[in-house]
Design a protein around this motif. Structure first.
Motif, PDB file in Angstrom:
ATOM      1  N   TYR A 168     -22.175  54.367 -24.269  1.00 40.34           N
ATOM      2  CA  TYR A 168     -21.297  53.306 -24.781  1.00 40.34           C
ATOM      3  C   TYR A 168     -22.082  52.100 -25.292  1.00 40.34           C
ATOM      4  CZ  TYR A 168     -17.329  55.830 -22.822  1.00 40.34           C
ATOM      5  OH  TYR A 168     -16.379  56.773 -22.551  1.00 40.34           O
ATOM      6  N   TYR A 169     -22.775  51.400 -24.397  1.00 38.44           N
ATOM      7  CA  TYR A 169     -23.387  50.127 -24.777  1.00 38.44           C
ATOM      8  C   TYR A 169     -24.480  50.316 -25.829  1.00 38.44           C
ATOM      9  CZ  TYR A 169     -25.402  45.474 -24.410  1.00 38.44           C
ATOM     10  OH  TYR A 169     -25.861  44.221 -24.709  1.00 38.44           O
ATOM     11  N   THR A 170     -25.377  51.261 -25.607  1.00 39.20           N
ATOM     12  CA  THR A 170     -26.457  51.488 -26.576  1.00 39.20           C
ATOM     13  C   THR A 170     -25.886  51.910 -27.929  1.00 39.20           C
ATOM     14  OG1 THR A 170     -27.956  52.134 -24.800  1.00 39.20           O
ATOM     15  CG2 THR A 170     -28.581  52.773 -27.031  1.00 39.20           C
ATOM     16  N   GLN A 171     -24.896  52.784 -27.923  1.00 36.41           N
ATOM     17  CA  GLN A 171     -24.272  53.225 -29.170  1.00 36.41           C
ATOM     18  C   GLN A 171     -23.591  52.051 -29.883  1.00 36.41           C
ATOM     19  OE1 GLN A 171     -25.891  56.231 -29.651  1.00 36.41           O
ATOM     20  NE2 GLN A 171     -23.995  56.738 -30.693  1.00 36.41           N
ATOM     21  N   ALA A 172     -22.926  51.209 -29.109  1.00 37.21           N
ATOM     22  CA  ALA A 172     -22.240  50.058 -29.705  1.00 37.21           C
ATOM     23  C   ALA A 172     -23.235  49.116 -30.378  1.00 37.21           C
ATOM     24  CB  ALA A 172     -21.439  49.317 -28.639  1.00 37.21           C
ATOM     25  N   GLN A 173     -24.390  48.914 -29.757  1.00 37.13           N
ATOM     26  CA  GLN A 173     -25.399  48.039 -30.365  1.00 37.13           C
ATOM     27  C   GLN A 173     -25.932  48.640 -31.665  1.00 37.13           C
ATOM     28  OE1 GLN A 173     -25.733  45.095 -29.677  1.00 37.13           O
ATOM     29  NE2 GLN A 173     -25.912  44.616 -27.510  1.00 37.13           N
ATOM     30  N   LYS A 174     -26.037  49.954 -31.722  1.00 37.80           N
ATOM     31  CA  LYS A 174     -26.490  50.612 -32.949  1.00 37.80           C
ATOM     32  C   LYS A 174     -25.445  50.438 -34.063  1.00 37.80           C
ATOM     33  CE  LYS A 174     -29.341  54.150 -30.682  1.00 37.80           C
ATOM     34  NZ  LYS A 174     -29.430  55.590 -30.327  1.00 37.80           N
ATOM     35  N   GLY A 192     -16.498  46.140 -18.969  1.00 37.55           N
ATOM     36  CA  GLY A 192     -17.910  45.791 -19.167  1.00 37.55           C
ATOM     37  C   GLY A 192     -18.815  46.394 -18.114  1.00 37.55           C
ATOM     38  N   THR A 193     -18.375  46.364 -16.864  1.00 35.72           N
ATOM     39  CA  THR A 193     -19.189  46.940 -15.797  1.00 35.72           C
ATOM     40  C   THR A 193     -19.317  48.446 -15.971  1.00 35.72           C
ATOM     41  OG1 THR A 193     -18.384  45.192 -14.327  1.00 35.72           O
ATOM     42  CG2 THR A 193     -19.439  47.073 -13.287  1.00 35.72           C
ATOM     43  N   TYR A 194     -18.240  49.066 -16.422  1.00 40.32           N
ATOM     44  CA  TYR A 194     -18.243  50.524 -16.642  1.00 40.32           C
ATOM     45  C   TYR A 194     -19.244  50.904 -17.742  1.00 40.32           C
ATOM     46  CZ  TYR A 194     -16.440  55.159 -17.948  1.00 40.32           C
ATOM     47  OH  TYR A 194     -16.308  56.485 -18.238  1.00 40.32           O
ATOM     48  N   VAL A 195     -19.190  50.193 -18.893  1.00 43.30           N
ATOM     49  CA  VAL A 195     -20.070  50.592 -20.014  1.00 43.30           C
ATOM     50  C   VAL A 195     -21.532  50.242 -19.751  1.00 43.30           C
ATOM     51  CG1 VAL A 195     -18.195  50.411 -21.685  1.00 43.30           C
ATOM     52  CG2 VAL A 195     -19.747  48.458 -21.377  1.00 43.30           C
ATOM     53  N   LEU A 196     -21.789  49.398 -18.766  1.00 42.39           N
ATOM     54  CA  LEU A 196     -23.173  49.069 -18.404  1.00 42.39           C
ATOM     55  C   LEU A 196     -23.688  49.918 -17.245  1.00 42.39           C
ATOM     56  CD1 LEU A 196     -23.156  45.151 -18.589  1.00 42.39           C
ATOM     57  CD2 LEU A 196     -24.191  46.738 -20.215  1.00 42.39           C
ATOM     58  N   SER A 197     -22.829  50.748 -16.679  1.00 40.03           N
ATOM     59  CA  SER A 197     -23.239  51.521 -15.503  1.00 40.03           C
ATOM     60  C   SER A 197     -24.227  52.624 -15.893  1.00 40.03           C
ATOM     61  CB  SER A 197     -22.007  52.121 -14.811  1.00 40.03           C
ATOM     62  OG  SER A 197     -21.328  52.992 -15.685  1.00 40.03           O
ATOM     63  N   ALA A 198     -24.986  53.062 -14.926  1.00 40.82           N
ATOM     64  CA  ALA A 198     -26.116  53.968 -15.187  1.00 40.82           C
ATOM     65  C   ALA A 198     -25.716  55.215 -15.962  1.00 40.82           C
ATOM     66  CB  ALA A 198     -26.770  54.359 -13.859  1.00 40.82           C
TER      67      ALA A 198
END
Length: 494
Positions: free
Chosen positions: A381-387, A369-375
């Protein structure tokens, strides 16, 4: 007379109200069952026999005084140790919260106590609800009461609500609370031959429940029958101003609305769930479920959920990202474990406390989780996953233009042996392949027992419904329950 521990929630409620037996007699019977099985099954982290008896005495006194009894009056239940219980240790099965005794009650548990239920104890689970086998608990693994035919190997009760599923299947409690983030009510229900429903996201308040992934976590009931789930869900649900995601909607009368006739209804069968290598007995069980719903009057239609194949990777980006944020509060400063090495500064204390308090699976998910939220990776990762999550929700919305409920297997296999998947996180995560899509879309979904496989183990079928249509899900579950005629229970070995 039937053994009191074999009675359902509805049986107990009606027997107590009618004077066939007292609430105290029921509580004593279940307290005895819990005590006898605890060493072998490890379903509870903390037992609270006195709390069960106290609630039972109040119900008996109210009945004697002619007062109206609540919808769960006289029913002793298990409480997953993710729900804050005032004056009773709440750990989320983690050492980092060992000794934490809340000064408040979670909204869901308070609603159940107000409805007349009593607490037998706090049930074991995967640590912070992260797991599919109940092997990640800091308080030892839960052992399923089921065994394969001719095999003594200990089986997984599913996860994360494995203590709940094992306790119900073993008749240690008639019902229990569970939480479902990616399948943690439905998968253990399927593994142990019981029923469990994850309601629409927001139906049950999350206030006072230890958070894993806040946009996915949802409380729900687990019990032996569909009717019991409806009774308990009515008691648990309702708007809560303390939870910003709580649905401000009246609670339907789900029990009164139960109807096993599906005349005029359409059941969708998602073609993407027919996966390569699917267990043949699971596939056969699914086909039987389709025939049962046709027999109940439903029309079966083929549907497509094209983004299903992306659901699991999407979930294992979003859920760990939210966990990384939520679990940052466990720092050794305010409550729970504090590890303070000699000469340590504040950062050293944080690191030492988290290293000692979190288990390996929790650390793995925090790191992901910390990795996919890193700058450098947030957008990748995170933005793509939300899409993709939005696309998965859109798939369901399109499918529900053609059907009323969706039928699918709950799990790709029956229960596996403890230790079988513990060295392979990806194999463990694949247990959630059928349950994660409904969680990402926030939809109501239920598992009901469908039968026994050739090894003598239960198989479950999953019904997914439109947002807010728990009634449709429960009714389809009732139709399957009546036709499956599932009456198997584990042979007592403990």
């Amino acid at each position: 007379m039937t053994d009191l521990t074999d009675l359902t929630v509805a049986d107990i409620r009606e027997g107590v109200a009618g004077g066939s037996f007292t609430a105290v007699e029921v509580a004593e019977a279940f307290n005895t069952a819990v005590a006898e099985a605890q060493a072998a099954l490890n379903a509870f982290i903390v037992t609270t026999p006195d709390a069960a008896l106290e609630a039972a005495r109040k119900v008996d006194a109210d009945r004697a005084a002619g007062k109206a009894l609540g919808p769960m009056a006289g029913v002793p239940i298990g409480m997953k140790d993710l729900f804050a219980t005032k004056g009773v240790q709440t750990t989320a099965a983690s050492h980092i919260l060992e000794g934490f005794t809340p000064e408040y009650e979670s909204t869901v548990s308070q609603k159940l106590w107000d409805a007349g239920a009593g607490m037998l104890g706090k049930l074991n689970l995967d640590q912070f609800a992260m797991g599919s086998s109940n092997e990640t608990s800091a308080y030892g693994k839960v052992i399923s009461p089921w065994r394969k035919s001719g095999d003594e190997a200990a089986l997984a009760p599913g996860g994360s609500s494995g203590g709940s599923s094992a306790a119900i299947a073993a008749r240690l409690c008639p019902a229990a609370t569970g939480t479902d983030t990616g399948g943690s009510i439905r998968q253990p229900a399927a593994f142990t031959g019981i029923s469990g429903i994850k309601p629409t996201y927001g139906r049950c308040s999350r206030w006072g429940i230890v958070a894993f992934a806040s946009s996915l976590d949802q409380a729900g009931p687990m019990a032996r029958t569909v009717r019991d789930c409806a009774i308990m869900l009515e008691a648990m649900a309702g708007f809560d101003p303390k939870d910003s995601t709580s649905l401000d909607l009246p609670v339907p009368q789900w029990e009164a609305g139960l109807d096993a006739s599906l005349a005029g209804k359409k059941v969708g069968i998602p073609r993407e769930y027919r996966m390569d290598g699917m267990d043949a007995e699971v596939a056969k069980s699914w086909d039987e479920g389709i025939a049962w719903l046709k027999d109940a009057g439903a029309e079966v239609v083929d549907i497509s959920l094209p983004h299903t194949k992306y659901a699991l990777p999407t979930y294992y980006i979003i859920a760990p990202a939210e966990a990384s944020s939520n679990l940052a509060r466990y720092d050794g400063v305010r409550y729970g474990l504090r590890d303070l090495p000699d000469g340590a500064n504040l950062q050293d204390m944080y690191a030492a406390t988290r290293a000692a308090g979190f288990g390996p699976e929790v650390k793995r998910r925090i790191l992901i989780g910390t990795y996919v939220l890193s700058a450098g990776f947030y957008d990748a990762y995170y933005t793509q996953a939300q899409k993709v999550r939005a696309l998965i929700s859109r798939d369901f919305a399109a499918a529900f233009n053609h059907c009323d409920v969706i039928l699918a297997p709950t799990t790709p296999t029956a229960a596996f042996a403890l230790g079988e998947n513990s060295d392979d996180p990806l194999a463990m995560y694949l247990n959630d392949v059928f349950s994660v899509p409904a969680s990402l879309a926030g939809l109501p979904a239920m598992s009901v027992p469908a039968g026994i496989n050739s090894q003598g183990l239960p198989l479950g079928l999953q019904i997914i419904g439109r947002p807010f249509d728990e009634q449709g899900v429960l009714n389809a579950g009732l139709a399957i329950e009546q036709r499956a005629g599932f009456a198997a229970k584990p042979a007592r070995w403990w």
